[in-house]
Motif scaffolding. Sequence first.
Motif, PDB file in Angstrom:
ATOM      1  N   VAL A  71       5.319 -20.714  26.721  1.00  0.00           N
ATOM      2  CA  VAL A  71       4.630 -19.670  25.956  1.00  0.00           C
ATOM      3  C   VAL A  71       3.868 -18.788  26.947  1.00  0.00           C
ATOM      4  O   VAL A  71       2.910 -19.235  27.582  1.00  0.00           O
ATOM      5  N   THR A  72       4.314 -17.551  27.090  1.00  0.00           N
ATOM      6  CA  THR A  72       3.715 -16.687  28.103  1.00  0.00           C
ATOM      7  C   THR A  72       3.938 -15.225  27.765  1.00  0.00           C
ATOM      8  O   THR A  72       4.838 -14.887  26.984  1.00  0.00           O
ATOM      9  N   ASP A  73       3.118 -14.370  28.361  1.00  0.00           N
ATOM     10  CA  ASP A  73       3.239 -12.918  28.194  1.00  0.00           C
ATOM     11  C   ASP A  73       3.853 -12.352  29.465  1.00  0.00           C
ATOM     12  O   ASP A  73       3.235 -12.384  30.527  1.00  0.00           O
ATOM     13  N   LEU A  74       5.062 -11.837  29.361  1.00  0.00           N
ATOM     14  CA  LEU A  74       5.745 -11.310  30.540  1.00  0.00           C
ATOM     15  C   LEU A  74       5.070 -10.057  31.104  1.00  0.00           C
ATOM     16  O   LEU A  74       5.351  -9.656  32.224  1.00  0.00           O
ATOM     17  N   GLY A  75       4.199  -9.460  30.323  1.00  0.00           N
ATOM     18  CA  GLY A  75       3.476  -8.285  30.815  1.00  0.00           C
ATOM     19  C   GLY A  75       2.375  -8.632  31.794  1.00  0.00           C
ATOM     20  O   GLY A  75       1.810  -7.756  32.447  1.00  0.00           O
ATOM     21  N   GLN A  76       2.069  -9.922  31.919  1.00  0.00           N
ATOM     22  CA  GLN A  76       1.029 -10.375  32.833  1.00  0.00           C
ATOM     23  C   GLN A  76       1.662 -10.989  34.087  1.00  0.00           C
ATOM     24  O   GLN A  76       2.770 -11.531  34.030  1.00  0.00           O
ATOM     25  N   LYS A  77       0.943 -10.919  35.193  1.00  0.00           N
ATOM     26  CA  LYS A  77       1.446 -11.411  36.481  1.00  0.00           C
ATOM     27  C   LYS A  77       1.904 -12.874  36.395  1.00  0.00           C
ATOM     28  O   LYS A  77       2.902 -13.267  37.001  1.00  0.00           O
ATOM     29  N   GLU A  78       1.188 -13.660  35.616  1.00  0.00           N
ATOM     30  CA  GLU A  78       1.482 -15.086  35.534  1.00  0.00           C
ATOM     31  C   GLU A  78       2.765 -15.379  34.750  1.00  0.00           C
ATOM     32  O   GLU A  78       3.311 -16.478  34.852  1.00  0.00           O
ATOM     33  N   GLY A  79       3.232 -14.411  33.952  1.00  0.00           N
ATOM     34  CA  GLY A  79       4.385 -14.637  33.089  1.00  0.00           C
ATOM     35  C   GLY A  79       5.637 -15.061  33.846  1.00  0.00           C
ATOM     36  O   GLY A  79       6.129 -16.181  33.670  1.00  0.00           O
ATOM     37  N   PRO A  80       6.188 -14.189  34.698  1.00  0.00           N
ATOM     38  CA  PRO A  80       7.391 -14.577  35.445  1.00  0.00           C
ATOM     39  C   PRO A  80       7.179 -15.824  36.306  1.00  0.00           C
ATOM     40  O   PRO A  80       8.072 -16.674  36.399  1.00  0.00           O
ATOM     41  N   GLU A  81       5.997 -15.948  36.913  1.00  0.00           N
ATOM     42  CA  GLU A  81       5.721 -17.095  37.783  1.00  0.00           C
ATOM     43  C   GLU A  81       5.789 -18.410  37.005  1.00  0.00           C
ATOM     44  O   GLU A  81       6.346 -19.398  37.488  1.00  0.00           O
ATOM     45  N   SER A  82       5.241 -18.428  35.786  1.00  0.00           N
ATOM     46  CA  SER A  82       5.225 -19.666  34.988  1.00  0.00           C
ATOM     47  C   SER A  82       6.637 -20.040  34.536  1.00  0.00           C
ATOM     48  O   SER A  82       6.977 -21.221  34.439  1.00  0.00           O
ATOM     49  N   ILE A  83       7.475 -19.045  34.296  1.00  0.00           N
ATOM     50  CA  ILE A  83       8.854 -19.313  33.874  1.00  0.00           C
ATOM     51  C   ILE A  83       9.668 -19.881  35.039  1.00  0.00           C
ATOM     52  O   ILE A  83      10.421 -20.849  34.877  1.00  0.00           O
ATOM     53  N   VAL A  84       9.522 -19.285  36.211  1.00  0.00           N
ATOM     54  CA  VAL A  84      10.230 -19.781  37.401  1.00  0.00           C
ATOM     55  C   VAL A  84       9.815 -21.223  37.689  1.00  0.00           C
ATOM     56  O   VAL A  84      10.654 -22.085  37.963  1.00  0.00           O
ATOM     57  N   LYS A  85       8.519 -21.491  37.602  1.00  0.00           N
ATOM     58  CA  LYS A  85       8.004 -22.845  37.853  1.00  0.00           C
ATOM     59  C   LYS A  85       8.606 -23.846  36.869  1.00  0.00           C
ATOM     60  O   LYS A  85       9.052 -24.938  37.254  1.00  0.00           O
ATOM     61  N   ALA A  86       8.667 -23.469  35.596  1.00  0.00           N
ATOM     62  CA  ALA A  86       9.220 -24.360  34.579  1.00  0.00           C
ATOM     63  C   ALA A  86      10.710 -24.599  34.814  1.00  0.00           C
ATOM     64  O   ALA A  86      11.210 -25.712  34.616  1.00  0.00           O
ATOM     65  N   ALA A  87      11.424 -23.568  35.262  1.00  0.00           N
ATOM     66  CA  ALA A  87      12.863 -23.706  35.528  1.00  0.00           C
ATOM     67  C   ALA A  87      13.118 -24.677  36.672  1.00  0.00           C
ATOM     68  O   ALA A  87      14.020 -25.519  36.602  1.00  0.00           O
ATOM     69  N   VAL A  88      12.315 -24.575  37.715  1.00  0.00           N
ATOM     70  CA  VAL A  88      12.466 -25.477  38.864  1.00  0.00           C
ATOM     71  C   VAL A  88      12.192 -26.918  38.442  1.00  0.00           C
ATOM     72  O   VAL A  88      12.930 -27.844  38.802  1.00  0.00           O
ATOM     73  N   GLU A  89      11.154 -27.108  37.653  1.00  0.00           N
ATOM     74  CA  GLU A  89      10.787 -28.458  37.209  1.00  0.00           C
ATOM     75  C   GLU A  89      11.831 -29.045  36.254  1.00  0.00           C
ATOM     76  O   GLU A  89      12.040 -30.262  36.224  1.00  0.00           O
ATOM     77  N   ALA A  90      12.482 -28.175  35.473  1.00  0.00           N
ATOM     78  CA  ALA A  90      13.437 -28.657  34.473  1.00  0.00           C
ATOM     79  C   ALA A  90      14.821 -28.926  35.059  1.00  0.00           C
ATOM     80  O   ALA A  90      15.618 -29.662  34.479  1.00  0.00           O
ATOM     81  N   PHE A 129       5.839  -4.889  31.189  1.00  0.00           N
ATOM     82  CA  PHE A 129       6.481  -5.873  30.314  1.00  0.00           C
ATOM     83  C   PHE A 129       7.998  -5.720  30.316  1.00  0.00           C
ATOM     84  O   PHE A 129       8.745  -6.703  30.338  1.00  0.00           O
ATOM     85  N   ASN A 130       8.480  -4.477  30.304  1.00  0.00           N
ATOM     86  CA  ASN A 130       9.901  -4.218  30.074  1.00  0.00           C
ATOM     87  C   ASN A 130      10.742  -4.066  31.337  1.00  0.00           C
ATOM     88  O   ASN A 130      11.959  -4.202  31.270  1.00  0.00           O
ATOM     89  N   PHE A 131      10.112  -3.763  32.475  1.00  0.00           N
ATOM     90  CA  PHE A 131      10.891  -3.604  33.697  1.00  0.00           C
ATOM     91  C   PHE A 131      10.403  -4.504  34.830  1.00  0.00           C
ATOM     92  O   PHE A 131      11.161  -5.315  35.362  1.00  0.00           O
ATOM     93  N   SER A 132       9.140  -4.389  35.186  1.00  0.00           N
ATOM     94  CA  SER A 132       8.632  -5.114  36.350  1.00  0.00           C
ATOM     95  C   SER A 132       8.805  -6.619  36.202  1.00  0.00           C
ATOM     96  O   SER A 132       9.246  -7.305  37.135  1.00  0.00           O
ATOM     97  N   SER A 133       8.485  -7.155  35.017  1.00  0.00           N
ATOM     98  CA  SER A 133       8.595  -8.604  34.810  1.00  0.00           C
ATOM     99  C   SER A 133      10.045  -9.055  34.892  1.00  0.00           C
ATOM    100  O   SER A 133      10.354 -10.132  35.405  1.00  0.00           O
ATOM    101  N   CYS A 134      10.944  -8.218  34.409  1.00  0.00           N
ATOM    102  CA  CYS A 134      12.378  -8.531  34.435  1.00  0.00           C
ATOM    103  C   CYS A 134      12.876  -8.618  35.873  1.00  0.00           C
ATOM    104  O   CYS A 134      13.604  -9.553  36.239  1.00  0.00           O
ATOM    105  N   LEU A 135      12.467  -7.679  36.700  1.00  0.00           N
ATOM    106  CA  LEU A 135      12.851  -7.678  38.109  1.00  0.00           C
ATOM    107  C   LEU A 135      12.271  -8.895  38.826  1.00  0.00           C
ATOM    108  O   LEU A 135      12.977  -9.610  39.549  1.00  0.00           O
ATOM    109  N   CYS A 136      10.983  -9.149  38.610  1.00  0.00           N
ATOM    110  CA  CYS A 136      10.317 -10.248  39.322  1.00  0.00           C
ATOM    111  C   CYS A 136      10.828 -11.615  38.866  1.00  0.00           C
ATOM    112  O   CYS A 136      10.977 -12.527  39.690  1.00  0.00           O
TER     113      CYS A 136
END
Length: 264
Positions: A71-90, A129-136
């Motif tokens: 559960v995260t907001d991709l418009g925030q800096k922590e959004g992409p980082e938390s998803i990548v972290k969860a993917a690595v752990e999973a 939210f719509n571009f930067s988070s997608c790239l990162c």
Amino acid sequence: MSSSDLGRALCIITGASRGFGRAVAVQLSRLMKPGSVFVLTARSGDDLRALQEELSGSEAGKAGLRAVCVVTDLGQKEGPESIVKAAVEASTEEIDHIILINNAASLGDISRFTKDFTTMADVDSYLSFNFSSCLCLTAGILQKFPQRPGLKRTVVNVSSKCAVQPCSSWVLYCSGKAARHMMFKVLAQEEPDLRVLNYSPGPMDTAMLEEGRLRTGDPSLKKFISDMYLEEKVLTCEESCAKMMKLLLEDNYTSGDHIDVFEV
């Protein structure tokens, strides 16, 4: 060559809680081998957990598919980082296919026209939210899961006809989709081993299209959307998603191509 499944996959889906993202998760779950893992992300925790329970109770879930919610907001800096972290752990060593579905998006303020956007903060917030988070997010996943023998990597950008066709009063949405479209075409050129698909799912019966019907500033575009509903030209998410599954299974598109639902 067409395949009957997508392998033992680690699949990351943004905007997975409802609409097209939810349909993608359900249909992908039927095409993944036992031992596959979903990382489902969205801002709505309740809807994500409901999807997680549905997948766990499905045949795929009973066969060993796992689903992790972020559960995260991709418009925030922590959004992409938390998803990548969860993917690595999973992830597990048995994973042979990384699938990233960049689905999360918003329309922005479609009641205003280009000349009305004088505040940079409004534009920056939308693009974050719509571009930067997608790239990162895409970059983060590719770094954590580099090319190696036996690993297939697929990145899907859920695009739109608005990426290549202007729509009056939709300047933020069209610009964001156009930027993503080009970003993934560049990525396909840079990473020849990667499978990159820009998929335009068409007009679907979603909250986003309903928002377009109600709030579009341009009267002719607003009427066009309303007429699509009246003429029953609006697709279900499941119909459009099935076309995307066909593309992924057949896997004979040119990497980086923009393919519309009506071309499949």
